[in-house]
Design a protein around this motif. Sequence first.
Motif, PDB file in Angstrom:
ATOM      1  N   PRO A 184       0.821  -1.220   0.000  1.00 23.65           N
ATOM      2  CA  PRO A 184       0.000   0.000   0.000  1.00 23.65           C
ATOM      3  C   PRO A 184       0.845   1.257   0.000  1.00 23.65           C
ATOM      4  O   PRO A 184       2.063   1.219   0.193  1.00 23.65           O
ATOM      5  CB  PRO A 184      -0.822  -0.132   1.288  1.00 23.65           C
ATOM      6  CG  PRO A 184      -0.038  -1.045   2.163  1.00 23.65           C
ATOM      7  CD  PRO A 184       0.662  -1.995   1.243  1.00 23.65           C
ATOM      8  N   ALA A 185       0.184   2.388  -0.181  1.00 24.60           N
ATOM      9  CA  ALA A 185       0.903   3.662  -0.288  1.00 24.60           C
ATOM     10  C   ALA A 185       1.651   4.010   0.982  1.00 24.60           C
ATOM     11  O   ALA A 185       2.702   4.651   0.934  1.00 24.60           O
ATOM     12  CB  ALA A 185      -0.075   4.781  -0.649  1.00 24.60           C
ATOM     13  N   THR A 186       1.119   3.623   2.130  1.00 25.37           N
ATOM     14  CA  THR A 186       1.814   3.798   3.406  1.00 25.37           C
ATOM     15  C   THR A 186       1.617   2.550   4.242  1.00 25.37           C
ATOM     16  O   THR A 186       0.643   1.805   4.056  1.00 25.37           O
ATOM     17  CB  THR A 186       1.283   5.010   4.204  1.00 25.37           C
ATOM     18  OG1 THR A 186      -0.073   4.758   4.598  1.00 25.37           O
ATOM     19  CG2 THR A 186       1.358   6.298   3.403  1.00 25.37           C
ATOM     20  N   ILE A 187       2.550   2.319   5.168  1.00 25.07           N
ATOM     21  CA  ILE A 187       2.398   1.242   6.138  1.00 25.07           C
ATOM     22  C   ILE A 187       2.647   1.829   7.527  1.00 25.07           C
ATOM     23  O   ILE A 187       3.308   2.859   7.667  1.00 25.07           O
ATOM     24  CB  ILE A 187       3.357   0.065   5.877  1.00 25.07           C
ATOM     25  CG1 ILE A 187       4.823   0.483   6.063  1.00 25.07           C
ATOM     26  CG2 ILE A 187       3.133  -0.537   4.494  1.00 25.07           C
ATOM     27  CD1 ILE A 187       5.791  -0.699   6.086  1.00 25.07           C
ATOM     28  N   PRO A 188       2.103   1.190   8.579  1.00 22.88           N
ATOM     29  CA  PRO A 188       2.328   1.711   9.924  1.00 22.88           C
ATOM     30  C   PRO A 188       3.747   1.457  10.415  1.00 22.88           C
ATOM     31  O   PRO A 188       4.327   0.405  10.155  1.00 22.88           O
ATOM     32  CB  PRO A 188       1.302   0.958  10.780  1.00 22.88           C
ATOM     33  CG  PRO A 188       0.974  -0.273  10.003  1.00 22.88           C
ATOM     34  CD  PRO A 188       1.163   0.064   8.557  1.00 22.88           C
ATOM     35  N   LEU A 189       4.291   2.436  11.117  1.00 26.75           N
ATOM     36  CA  LEU A 189       5.566   2.301  11.823  1.00 26.75           C
ATOM     37  C   LEU A 189       5.277   2.498  13.304  1.00 26.75           C
ATOM     38  O   LEU A 189       4.897   3.600  13.736  1.00 26.75           O
ATOM     39  CB  LEU A 189       6.581   3.338  11.346  1.00 26.75           C
ATOM     40  CG  LEU A 189       7.866   3.468  12.178  1.00 26.75           C
ATOM     41  CD1 LEU A 189       8.681   2.172  12.142  1.00 26.75           C
ATOM     42  CD2 LEU A 189       8.708   4.649  11.703  1.00 26.75           C
ATOM     43  N   LYS A 190       5.446   1.441  14.082  1.00 24.80           N
ATOM     44  CA  LYS A 190       5.209   1.517  15.518  1.00 24.80           C
ATOM     45  C   LYS A 190       6.504   1.877  16.231  1.00 24.80           C
ATOM     46  O   LYS A 190       7.483   1.144  16.175  1.00 24.80           O
ATOM     47  CB  LYS A 190       4.674   0.187  16.044  1.00 24.80           C
ATOM     48  CG  LYS A 190       4.315   0.226  17.528  1.00 24.80           C
ATOM     49  CD  LYS A 190       3.721  -1.097  17.990  1.00 24.80           C
ATOM     50  CE  LYS A 190       3.337  -1.045  19.462  1.00 24.80           C
ATOM     51  NZ  LYS A 190       2.745  -2.330  19.923  1.00 24.80           N
ATOM     52  N   LEU A 191       6.506   3.029  16.880  1.00 25.91           N
ATOM     53  CA  LEU A 191       7.654   3.516  17.638  1.00 25.91           C
ATOM     54  C   LEU A 191       7.419   3.211  19.112  1.00 25.91           C
ATOM     55  O   LEU A 191       6.394   3.604  19.676  1.00 25.91           O
ATOM     56  CB  LEU A 191       7.807   5.022  17.451  1.00 25.91           C
ATOM     57  CG  LEU A 191       7.954   5.530  16.011  1.00 25.91           C
ATOM     58  CD1 LEU A 191       7.534   6.984  15.917  1.00 25.91           C
ATOM     59  CD2 LEU A 191       9.368   5.343  15.527  1.00 25.91           C
ATOM     60  N   THR A 192       8.348   2.507  19.733  1.00 28.78           N
ATOM     61  CA  THR A 192       8.231   2.156  21.151  1.00 28.78           C
ATOM     62  C   THR A 192       9.425   2.710  21.901  1.00 28.78           C
ATOM     63  O   THR A 192      10.572   2.498  21.486  1.00 28.78           O
ATOM     64  CB  THR A 192       8.153   0.634  21.337  1.00 28.78           C
ATOM     65  OG1 THR A 192       7.003   0.134  20.647  1.00 28.78           O
ATOM     66  CG2 THR A 192       8.044   0.270  22.812  1.00 28.78           C
ATOM     67  N   ILE A 218       8.001  15.148  14.539  1.00 27.30           N
ATOM     68  CA  ILE A 218       6.783  14.497  15.013  1.00 27.30           C
ATOM     69  C   ILE A 218       7.008  14.175  16.486  1.00 27.30           C
ATOM     70  O   ILE A 218       8.030  13.570  16.827  1.00 27.30           O
ATOM     71  CB  ILE A 218       6.509  13.199  14.233  1.00 27.30           C
ATOM     72  CG1 ILE A 218       6.358  13.479  12.731  1.00 27.30           C
ATOM     73  CG2 ILE A 218       5.278  12.478  14.790  1.00 27.30           C
ATOM     74  CD1 ILE A 218       6.382  12.222  11.871  1.00 27.30           C
ATOM     75  N   PRO A 219       6.116  14.560  17.392  1.00 20.09           N
ATOM     76  CA  PRO A 219       6.313  14.189  18.800  1.00 20.09           C
ATOM     77  C   PRO A 219       6.358  12.669  18.952  1.00 20.09           C
ATOM     78  O   PRO A 219       5.464  11.960  18.479  1.00 20.09           O
ATOM     79  CB  PRO A 219       5.079  14.789  19.488  1.00 20.09           C
ATOM     80  CG  PRO A 219       4.606  15.871  18.577  1.00 20.09           C
ATOM     81  CD  PRO A 219       4.917  15.398  17.190  1.00 20.09           C
ATOM     82  N   GLY A 220       7.401  12.181  19.578  1.00 23.74           N
ATOM     83  CA  GLY A 220       7.559  10.750  19.747  1.00 23.74           C
ATOM     84  C   GLY A 220       6.901  10.249  21.014  1.00 23.74           C
ATOM     85  O   GLY A 220       6.354  11.023  21.805  1.00 23.74           O
ATOM     86  N   PRO A 221       6.954   8.948  21.253  1.00 20.50           N
ATOM     87  CA  PRO A 221       6.319   8.380  22.442  1.00 20.50           C
ATOM     88  C   PRO A 221       7.100   8.706  23.710  1.00 20.50           C
ATOM     89  O   PRO A 221       8.328   8.785  23.695  1.00 20.50           O
ATOM     90  CB  PRO A 221       6.334   6.880  22.158  1.00 20.50           C
ATOM     91  CG  PRO A 221       7.510   6.681  21.247  1.00 20.50           C
ATOM     92  CD  PRO A 221       7.568   7.918  20.397  1.00 20.50           C
ATOM     93  N   ALA A 222       6.377   8.903  24.795  1.00 17.91           N
ATOM     94  CA  ALA A 222       7.016   9.088  26.096  1.00 17.91           C
ATOM     95  C   ALA A 222       7.614   7.775  26.572  1.00 17.91           C
ATOM     96  O   ALA A 222       7.327   6.697  26.020  1.00 17.91           O
ATOM     97  CB  ALA A 222       5.988   9.596  27.100  1.00 17.91           C
ATOM     98  N   ALA A 223       8.461   7.837  27.574  1.00 15.01           N
ATOM     99  CA  ALA A 223       9.097   6.632  28.113  1.00 15.01           C
ATOM    100  C   ALA A 223       8.040   5.607  28.485  1.00 15.01           C
ATOM    101  O   ALA A 223       7.038   5.925  29.136  1.00 15.01           O
ATOM    102  CB  ALA A 223       9.948   6.991  29.319  1.00 15.01           C
TER     103      ALA A 223
END
Length: 399
Positions: free
Chosen positions: A36-44, A94-99
Amino acid sequence: MLGRLRHQLLATAATATLLGGLLALGAAQPASGAVPATIPLKLTNNSGRADAVYVYNLGTNLATGQQGWADANGAFHAWPAGGNPPTPAPDASIPGPAAGQSKTIRMPKFSGRVYFSYGQKLDFRLTTGGLVQPAVQNPSDPNRNILFNWSEYTLNDSGLWLNSTQVDMFSAPYAVGVQRSDGTTINTGHLKSGGYNAVFNRLRAQSGGWAGLIQTRPDGTVLRALSPAYGLETGALPASVLDDYINRVWQKYATTTLTVTPFTDQPNTKYFGRVSGGVMNFTNSAGATVTSFQKPDASSVFGCHKLLDAPNDQVRGPISRTLCAGFNRSTLLTNPNQPDTSSASFYQDAITNHYARVIHDRMADGKAYAFAFDDVGNHESLVHDGDPQQAYLTLDPLN
């Protein structure tokens, strides 16, 4: 092949790298239309740090060839015109995830980088030719005292190629992963427990200037270790750091033949190297000379460029990348048949790429991109899938 194209970026990265066809191997694959045109990127964020995290998705739009950035939804934004001197780039953070938290953004069909920084936004600039990357080997670089790192990727119609990299520096640790269509996940880039500090401690303990690769903030906080290619540039490593090994290799192959079989799927394609008059000449199976190499220096070896230039062809490039890997891993004296792909034989000489040695030793799976052609023999930290369901980037503890 990925390493070859990663290397081409490195060759221009000294002060004002322009983000272009990074990991362009992916872009060269035939289109299937399945992705697809985009895929999800999960940032942990498993870093354990309280600092705010900022994320950037920067690269080349593979549909148009334009350079730009993607927002959290994966929408593309072209960079405006830059200037000379370079002008500030738009805020692409882009604001990233908190700890202890995770956040999912979208990755478009890009060839580029995902940057992340702790506690402070990165300072990106634009020249008339494109984006200027951080160049922290330069003491005046505005990002010099920021803790940050990046991953490299290509997403196109043939799938995802996503890697962790230490080609330019070793810094804030992270791992990458991809979920396949069958639901399984593969990942790479995790350090062993305590591996982050262990890399710095082992560099400090290595004589010969290797401790000088480590950069700290004015308050003493460790930020990163520069690659030895940049260690030469900054004067941390002496220009003669590899001379003894290089001289021994040149002496050996004045009387012995070095056989290079560069393609695993073409075992009958071989090239034969001998040193004559100070030059290593390679012949093919018919005895015709196909390419020649002057005796390289440390910069050529660590950077896999200059006297070990590797054009994107089918002869010199593959031979050069094999030589580069053999010099960095110090396998050329112990094995006249290259590439030597057994990691047990790597870095055994006292004169070697100690930066690459200690990084590989501290990786949980032993894989890393510690120099540009670390993919020779498949020792690179790369995940790939032709039908990716989701990508992962995990920020790991700094201990």
